[in-house]
Write a protein that holds these residues in place. Structure first.
Motif, PDB file in Angstrom:
ATOM      1  N   ILE A   1       1.470  -1.730   0.113  1.00  0.00           N
ATOM      2  CA  ILE A   1       0.113  -0.155  -0.200  1.00  0.00           C
ATOM      3  C   ILE A   1       1.027   1.033   0.281  1.00  0.00           C
ATOM      4  N   GLY A   2       1.481   0.764   0.634  1.00  0.00           N
ATOM      5  CA  GLY A   2       2.739   2.351   1.364  1.00  0.00           C
ATOM      6  C   GLY A   2       3.556   2.958  -0.732  1.00  0.00           C
ATOM      7  N   GLY A   3       3.900   1.966  -1.630  1.00  0.00           N
ATOM      8  CA  GLY A   3       4.172   1.427  -2.549  1.00  0.00           C
ATOM      9  C   GLY A   3       3.531   2.597  -3.542  1.00  0.00           C
ATOM     10  N   VAL A   4       2.682   1.844  -4.030  1.00  0.00           N
ATOM     11  CA  VAL A   4       1.524   1.902  -4.029  1.00  0.00           C
ATOM     12  C   VAL A   4       0.750   3.299  -4.223  1.00  0.00           C
TER      13      VAL A   4
ATOM     14  N   VAL B   1       0.483   8.470  -6.156  1.00  0.00           N
ATOM     15  CA  VAL B   1       1.263  10.042  -5.637  1.00  0.00           C
ATOM     16  C   VAL B   1       2.176  11.191  -7.168  1.00  0.00           C
ATOM     17  N   THR B   2       3.237  10.454  -7.320  1.00  0.00           N
ATOM     18  CA  THR B   2       3.763  11.347  -7.697  1.00  0.00           C
ATOM     19  C   THR B   2       3.946  11.534  -9.149  1.00  0.00           C
ATOM     20  N   TYR B   3       3.179  10.161  -9.992  1.00  0.00           N
ATOM     21  CA  TYR B   3       2.626   9.527 -10.935  1.00  0.00           C
ATOM     22  C   TYR B   3       1.808  11.254 -11.404  1.00  0.00           C
ATOM     23  N   GLY B   4       0.618  11.258 -10.635  1.00  0.00           N
ATOM     24  CA  GLY B   4      -0.534  11.924 -10.740  1.00  0.00           C
ATOM     25  C   GLY B   4      -0.202  13.955 -11.191  1.00  0.00           C
ATOM     26  N   ILE B   5       1.570  14.003 -10.337  1.00  0.00           N
ATOM     27  CA  ILE B   5       1.741  15.084 -10.164  1.00  0.00           C
ATOM     28  C   ILE B   5       2.734  15.386 -11.501  1.00  0.00           C
ATOM     29  N   GLY B   6       3.039  13.860 -12.123  1.00  0.00           N
ATOM     30  CA  GLY B   6       3.830  13.805 -13.176  1.00  0.00           C
ATOM     31  C   GLY B   6       3.238  14.456 -13.975  1.00  0.00           C
TER      32      GLY B   6
END
Length: 204
Positions: A183-186, A191-196
């Motif tokens: 869960i932590g990794g996903v 989050v980072t993909y969304g920001i990207g």
């Protein structure tokens, strides 16, 4: 009557080394996965992703090594203080194996097998590097639109393994440990993909 066996120094040192290795690999997987997936969300330029990933791997491995060295050095200093205290209190009345068993029974410290900060630091850095290769290799594959999904899948499989390994070493619930790390990794990747994607500049 059988004599109770005490842990050997190699067992203590191996346990410390394995703990650092598992934690280092898990951090390498998650942090580099979040980094490269975030960049992949912003651009499909493989060179930019590669440079970012390599920088993240080097910085992360060095940071892990430094942090582990400081942490284990502090632990070793405390262990050495206890051993020196016992030497001062008992002088020459306890020596060799008798002294070793006494300190282990009294403080849980093996004078002949105290934690080694260099072993922990090297194990942590090396395992971080190995773990980080999983998302790094996955994101660099020429898969087009499948790049991010494949990276997600590879990272999840790797986290399942590190979660299971961590639980086994610590004697804790394996399912709970796996769920927690996955869960932590996903979440980190989402989050980072969304920001990207939000700041996407595909085709740079």
């Amino acid at each position: 009557m059988t004599e109770l066996q005490t842990p050997t120094p190699s067992i203590n040192q191996r346990s410390n080394w394995l703990r650092a290795a598992v934690l280092g690999s898990n951090d390498g997987i998650v942090s580099v996965a979040g980094l490269v997936v975030g960049v992949a969300g912003a651009t499909d330029n493989k060179l930019i992703i590669l440079v970012t990933g390599v920088a993240g791997i080097l910085a992360g491995a060095l940071s892990m090594a430094a942090g582990e060295y400081i942490s284990v050095s502090t632990q070793r200093d405390m262990e050495q203080m206890l051993v020196d205290k016992e030497h001062a209190e008992h002088g020459s009345t306890k020596t060799g194996e008798a002294f070793r068993r006494h300190v282990m029974a009294e403080h849980g410290v093996d004078p002949d097998g105290m934690t080694n900060p260099w072993h922990a630091a090297i194990a942590s850095a090396a395992s971080f590097f190995v773990g980080s290769l999983i998302p790094m290799v996955a994101v660099m594959l020429p898969l087009g639109v499948w790049t991010v999904p494949v990276t997600f899948f590879a990272v999840i499989l790797a986290l399942i393994f590190t979660g299971w390994s961590s639980a086994r070493l610590g004697g804790t619930n394996k399912r709970r440990s796996i769920i927690r790390v996955v869960i932590g990794g996903v979440l980190a990747m989402v989050v980072t993909y969304g920001i990207g994607r939000l700041f996407g500049v595909a085709g740079i």
